[in-house]
Design an enzyme around this catalytic site. Structure first.
Site, PDB file in Angstrom:
ATOM      1  N   ARG A 198      14.460   0.016  10.124  1.00 17.73           N
ATOM      2  CA  ARG A 198      13.340  -0.981   9.745  1.00 17.73           C
ATOM      3  C   ARG A 198      12.318  -0.846  10.939  1.00 17.73           C
ATOM      4  O   ARG A 198      12.760  -0.204  11.810  1.00 17.73           O
ATOM      5  CB  ARG A 198      14.235  -2.896  10.150  1.00 17.73           C
ATOM      6  CG  ARG A 198      15.213  -2.724   9.186  1.00 17.73           C
ATOM      7  CD  ARG A 198      15.456  -4.564   9.219  1.00 17.73           C
ATOM      8  NE  ARG A 198      15.983  -5.321   8.654  1.00 17.73           N
ATOM      9  CZ  ARG A 198      15.742  -5.668   7.334  1.00 17.73           C
ATOM     10  NH1 ARG A 198      14.363  -5.815   7.210  1.00 17.73           N
ATOM     11  NH2 ARG A 198      16.191  -6.378   6.547  1.00 17.73           N
ATOM     12  N   ARG A 212      -9.442   1.609   9.120  1.00 16.55           N
ATOM     13  CA  ARG A 212      -8.767  -0.344   9.441  1.00 16.55           C
ATOM     14  C   ARG A 212     -10.149  -1.098  10.133  1.00 16.55           C
ATOM     15  O   ARG A 212      -9.909  -2.491  10.616  1.00 16.55           O
ATOM     16  CB  ARG A 212      -7.939  -0.273  10.282  1.00 16.55           C
ATOM     17  CG  ARG A 212      -6.563  -1.042   9.686  1.00 16.55           C
ATOM     18  CD  ARG A 212      -5.382  -0.317  10.614  1.00 16.55           C
ATOM     19  NE  ARG A 212      -4.652  -0.884  10.224  1.00 16.55           N
ATOM     20  CZ  ARG A 212      -3.668  -0.652   9.686  1.00 16.55           C
ATOM     21  NH1 ARG A 212      -3.095   0.371   9.283  1.00 16.55           N
ATOM     22  NH2 ARG A 212      -2.163  -1.442   9.934  1.00 16.55           N
ATOM     23  N   LYS A 254       0.852  -1.012   0.032  1.00 13.80           N
ATOM     24  CA  LYS A 254       0.583   0.270   0.124  1.00 13.80           C
ATOM     25  C   LYS A 254       1.195   1.576  -0.137  1.00 13.80           C
ATOM     26  O   LYS A 254       0.644   2.151  -0.823  1.00 13.80           O
ATOM     27  CB  LYS A 254      -0.763   0.008   0.807  1.00 13.80           C
ATOM     28  CG  LYS A 254      -1.764  -1.479   0.858  1.00 13.80           C
ATOM     29  CD  LYS A 254      -2.936  -1.101   2.213  1.00 13.80           C
ATOM     30  CE  LYS A 254      -2.198  -1.431   3.918  1.00 13.80           C
ATOM     31  NZ  LYS A 254      -1.760  -2.167   4.380  1.00 13.80           N
ATOM     32  N   ARG A 304      -0.966  -9.079  13.673  1.00 14.26           N
ATOM     33  CA  ARG A 304      -0.756  -7.311  12.898  1.00 14.26           C
ATOM     34  C   ARG A 304      -2.005  -8.449  11.838  1.00 14.26           C
ATOM     35  O   ARG A 304      -2.866  -7.519  11.002  1.00 14.26           O
ATOM     36  CB  ARG A 304      -0.192  -7.010  12.018  1.00 14.26           C
ATOM     37  CG  ARG A 304       0.629  -5.457  12.863  1.00 14.26           C
ATOM     38  CD  ARG A 304       2.024  -5.953  12.787  1.00 14.26           C
ATOM     39  NE  ARG A 304       2.138  -4.769  10.968  1.00 14.26           N
ATOM     40  CZ  ARG A 304       2.926  -4.884  10.607  1.00 14.26           C
ATOM     41  NH1 ARG A 304       4.475  -5.221  11.243  1.00 14.26           N
ATOM     42  NH2 ARG A 304       3.063  -3.827   9.646  1.00 14.26           N
ATOM     43  N   ARG A 311      11.919  -5.600   4.378  1.00 16.76           N
ATOM     44  CA  ARG A 311      11.617  -4.336   4.322  1.00 16.76           C
ATOM     45  C   ARG A 311      11.615  -2.936   5.314  1.00 16.76           C
ATOM     46  O   ARG A 311      12.345  -3.298   6.018  1.00 16.76           O
ATOM     47  CB  ARG A 311       9.691  -3.658   4.870  1.00 16.76           C
ATOM     48  CG  ARG A 311       9.667  -2.449   5.258  1.00 16.76           C
ATOM     49  CD  ARG A 311       7.858  -1.922   4.743  1.00 16.76           C
ATOM     50  NE  ARG A 311       7.395  -2.814   6.056  1.00 16.76           N
ATOM     51  CZ  ARG A 311       5.773  -2.992   6.387  1.00 16.76           C
ATOM     52  NH1 ARG A 311       5.155  -1.718   5.697  1.00 16.76           N
ATOM     53  NH2 ARG A 311       5.500  -2.954   7.908  1.00 16.76           N
TER      54      ARG A 311
HETATM   55  P1  ADP Z   1       2.507  -1.767   3.553  1.00 21.60           P
HETATM   56  O1  ADP Z   1       2.249  -0.131   2.948  1.00 21.60           O
HETATM   57  O2  ADP Z   1       1.174  -2.366   3.036  1.00 21.60           O
HETATM   58  O3  ADP Z   1       2.598  -2.544   4.390  1.00 21.60           O
HETATM   59  P2  ADP Z   1       4.877  -1.835   1.861  1.00 21.60           P
HETATM   60  O4  ADP Z   1       4.628  -0.963   0.747  1.00 21.60           O
HETATM   61  O5  ADP Z   1       5.534  -1.320   2.726  1.00 21.60           O
HETATM   62  O6  ADP Z   1       3.648  -2.789   2.509  1.00 21.60           O
HETATM   63  O7  ADP Z   1       5.623  -3.092   1.526  1.00 21.60           O
HETATM   64  C1  ADP Z   1       5.835  -4.303   1.542  1.00 21.60           C
HETATM   65  C2  ADP Z   1       7.413  -4.276   1.511  1.00 21.60           C
HETATM   66  O8  ADP Z   1       7.367  -5.084   0.070  1.00 21.60           O
HETATM   67  C3  ADP Z   1       8.572  -2.733   0.852  1.00 21.60           C
HETATM   68  O9  ADP Z   1      10.132  -3.021   1.471  1.00 21.60           O
HETATM   69  C4  ADP Z   1       8.299  -3.088  -0.829  1.00 21.60           C
HETATM   70  O10 ADP Z   1       9.526  -2.482  -1.330  1.00 21.60           O
HETATM   71  C5  ADP Z   1       7.915  -4.098  -1.244  1.00 21.60           C
HETATM   72  N1  ADP Z   1       6.599  -4.453  -1.734  1.00 21.60           N
HETATM   73  C6  ADP Z   1       5.961  -3.459  -2.030  1.00 21.60           C
HETATM   74  N2  ADP Z   1       4.769  -4.034  -3.101  1.00 21.60           N
HETATM   75  C7  ADP Z   1       6.153  -5.204  -4.026  1.00 21.60           C
HETATM   76  C8  ADP Z   1       5.830  -6.332  -5.337  1.00 21.60           C
HETATM   77  N3  ADP Z   1       4.584  -6.022  -5.799  1.00 21.60           N
HETATM   78  N4  ADP Z   1       6.688  -7.094  -4.456  1.00 21.60           N
HETATM   79  C9  ADP Z   1       8.108  -6.895  -4.609  1.00 21.60           C
HETATM   80  N5  ADP Z   1       7.786  -6.556  -3.835  1.00 21.60           N
HETATM   81  C10 ADP Z   1       6.918  -5.453  -3.095  1.00 21.60           C
HETATM   82  P1  AMP Z   2       0.535   0.485   9.083  1.00 21.17           P
HETATM   83  O1  AMP Z   2       1.747   1.394   8.834  1.00 21.17           O
HETATM   84  O2  AMP Z   2      -0.183   0.870   8.286  1.00 21.17           O
HETATM   85  O3  AMP Z   2       1.326  -0.627   8.856  1.00 21.17           O
HETATM   86  O4  AMP Z   2       0.654   0.544  10.749  1.00 21.17           O
HETATM   87  C1  AMP Z   2       1.437   0.396  11.581  1.00 21.17           C
HETATM   88  C2  AMP Z   2       0.527  -0.100  12.864  1.00 21.17           C
HETATM   89  O5  AMP Z   2       0.510   1.228  13.459  1.00 21.17           O
HETATM   90  C3  AMP Z   2      -0.977  -1.117  13.634  1.00 21.17           C
HETATM   91  O6  AMP Z   2      -0.819  -2.256  13.259  1.00 21.17           O
HETATM   92  C4  AMP Z   2      -1.363   0.055  13.653  1.00 21.17           C
HETATM   93  O7  AMP Z   2      -0.979  -0.398  14.999  1.00 21.17           O
HETATM   94  C5  AMP Z   2      -1.615   1.796  14.129  1.00 21.17           C
HETATM   95  N1  AMP Z   2      -2.253   1.865  12.782  1.00 21.17           N
HETATM   96  C6  AMP Z   2      -2.576   2.346  12.118  1.00 21.17           C
HETATM   97  N2  AMP Z   2      -3.845   3.008  11.029  1.00 21.17           N
HETATM   98  C7  AMP Z   2      -4.616   2.311  11.786  1.00 21.17           C
HETATM   99  C8  AMP Z   2      -5.684   2.586  11.538  1.00 21.17           C
HETATM  100  N3  AMP Z   2      -6.396   3.382  10.717  1.00 21.17           N
HETATM  101  N4  AMP Z   2      -6.206   2.403  12.954  1.00 21.17           N
HETATM  102  C9  AMP Z   2      -6.156   0.880  14.088  1.00 21.17           C
HETATM  103  N5  AMP Z   2      -4.582   1.448  14.243  1.00 21.17           N
HETATM  104  C10 AMP Z   2      -3.882   1.547  13.246  1.00 21.17           C
END
Ligand code: ADP
Ligand code: AMP
Length: 236
Positions: free
Chosen positions: A165, A93, A18, A177, A132
């Protein structure tokens, strides 16, 4: 009526991509990425009241209380830059958050234009989260295998050589999560399906291919909203 402010939601489990995709859409279309995860991490770093309340919950991989998250989102989405249009990443969420967002947009004469469900399997999600990392200065996201910096050890965007990280990207927290996602968030797909604004995207493909699919969905919404805005300017 078309929204004046395009509002697009990216749905999907942690690690679906995302944030990665929202940033690219932001660059491409001038939309503003609203990540409640980023807003909460910032609140924790500043040790604001909301940050203090959220910290332990985030470290445990659970969801922060609706009141806190809705208040943070409400404040951010009301800033003038968001009139360009928003991409919500990690919000809503819960059903309560989705209803609060619907009400908030309705008050402004806006609405959710499209909720895009990024679909990945649990294995890919864990693989993506475990590799990541982000630039310590500008927050650009990377992955040990799927998105390495062009020049080893330096951020593509700002050249910084320090990376970090997330504290919650560890095996235990990721599992919790994922449980929270299936218990609270996965059902939102139905909410947006009922509203007639749901789209599905196969997010198992590589980053650029997923981006291509998203651009095809977002481009017409942005064009439509811009047309409405120009029409409003002319008649004003
Ligand atoms: P989210 O915001 O949904 O938690 P991220 O955008 O942070 O996910 O992506 C998680 C990890 O996966 C990051 O390290 C990113 O570079 C990698 N990633 C994102 N999309 C892809 C994809 N389509 N294929 C492989 N790796 C990806
Ligand atoms: P994310 O960066 O989206 O993976 O979110 C990291 C953490 O932030 C989650 O595991 C939750 O603890 C908190 N968080 C982020 N967005 C929300 C939301 N919309 N509602 C509740 N908790 C959230």
């Amino acid at each position: 009526m078309t929204s004046r402010m395009p509002a697009i939601i990216l749905l999907g489990p942690p690690g679906a991509g995302k944030g990665t995709q929202a940033k690219k859409l932001e660059d491409r279309f001038g939309l503003v990425q609203l990540s409640t995860g980023d807003l909460l991490r910032d609140a924790v770093a500043r040790q604001s009241d909301a940050g203090k309340a959220a910290q332990a919950v985030m470290e445990a991989g659970e969801l922060v209380g609706d009141d806190i998250v809705i208040a943070i989102l409400n404040e951010r989405i009301s800033a003038p830059d968001c009139l360009a249009g928003v991409i919500l990443d990690g919000f809503p969420r819960t059903t309560l958050q989705a209803e609060a967002l619907d009400a908030l947009l309705r008050e402004r004469g806006d609405r959710v234009d499209c909720a895009i469900s990024l679909e990945v399997d649990d294995e890919a999600m864990i693989d993506r989260i475990s590799g990541r990392y982000t630039c310590d200065r500008c927050g650009e996201g990377y992955h040990e295998r799927y998105k390495r910096p062009l020049k080893d050890g330096a951020c593509d965007k700002c050249g910084c050589q320090k990376f970090r990280r997330r504290a919650d990207d560890n095996a235990d927290t990721v599992r919790r999560r994922l449980v929270a996602y299936h218990a609270e968030t996965a059902d939102l797909v139905e909410h947006y399906d009922e509203m007639g604004v749901l789209a599905h995207v196969d997010a198992m493909q590589d980053i650029d291919s997923v981006q291509g699919l998203l651009r095809d969905l977002v481009q017409p919404l942005v064009t439509e909203a811009l047309g409405t805005r120009e029409a409003m300017d002319v008649s004003a």
